[in-house]
Design a protein around this motif. Structure first.
Motif, short mmCIF file in Angstrom:
data_model
loop_
_atom_site.label_atom_id
_atom_site.label_comp_id
_atom_site.label_asym_id
_atom_site.label_seq_id
_atom_site.Cartn_x
_atom_site.Cartn_y
_atom_site.Cartn_z
N GLN A 1 57.72 75.44 61.15
CA GLN A 1 58.63 74.30 61.30
C GLN A 1 58.36 73.25 60.22
OE1 GLN A 1 57.66 70.98 62.63
NE2 GLN A 1 59.75 70.24 62.51
N THR B 1 59.50 74.56 56.67
CA THR B 1 60.94 74.78 56.53
C THR B 1 61.75 73.52 56.86
OG1 THR B 1 61.09 75.71 58.77
CG2 THR B 1 60.77 77.26 56.94
N GLU B 2 61.52 72.94 58.02
CA GLU B 2 62.35 71.81 58.45
C GLU B 2 61.93 70.48 57.84
OE1 GLU B 2 62.91 71.79 62.71
OE2 GLU B 2 62.93 73.99 62.73
#
Length: 128
Positions: free
Chosen positions: A21, A24-25
């Motif tokens: 997370q 990527t985010e």
């Protein structure tokens, strides 16, 4: 030997979903390939940025903690170039990710700062 370029950086994380997370985010890496290797009880995640494969994120059962931060033998930190460092610092703060005080590189005059990934791997932002 004639090395052409850096191919990738391999990172071992302690919490795969949390690190996935984060990279990527929060940092904006794209997932190229995700593989679960049952014989190793391990994920391997290939991540790219702007079309360039850069990070191999691994999970392994019970990896040892980083010895010190960052002054230990081996990889000291990874660094990413950014155009507007103050904007990126504000973004990280909005995601509750603290950064160190903004500093000036004494040799180039460029601004930089550090923050940590979920396993406290130091990451540098360096203004281009």
């Amino acid at each position: 030997m004639k090395i052409e370029r850096l191919h990738h950086i391999a990172i071992i994380c302690s919490d795969y979903e949390k690190s996935k997370q984060f990279y990527t985010e929060i940092l904006g890496f794209r997932i190229d390939k995700e593989i679960y290797r049952s014989d190793r009880n391990s994920f391997k995640l290939d991540l790219s940025l702007n079309g360039q494969y850069l990070i191999e994120l691994f999970s392994f059962p019970n990896p040892p903690k980083r010895t010190t931060r960052p002054e230990s033998t081996g990889l000291r930190h990874i660094s990413f170039g950014v155009r507007d460092i103050e904007n990126e610092i504000e973004f990280l703060k909005s995601e509750n990710i603290p950064t160190e005080k903004l500093r000036i590189d004494e040799f180039t005059g460029r601004r930089f700062t550090f923050f940590n990934d979920p396993d406290n791997l130091p990451i540098e932002l360096y203004e281009l």
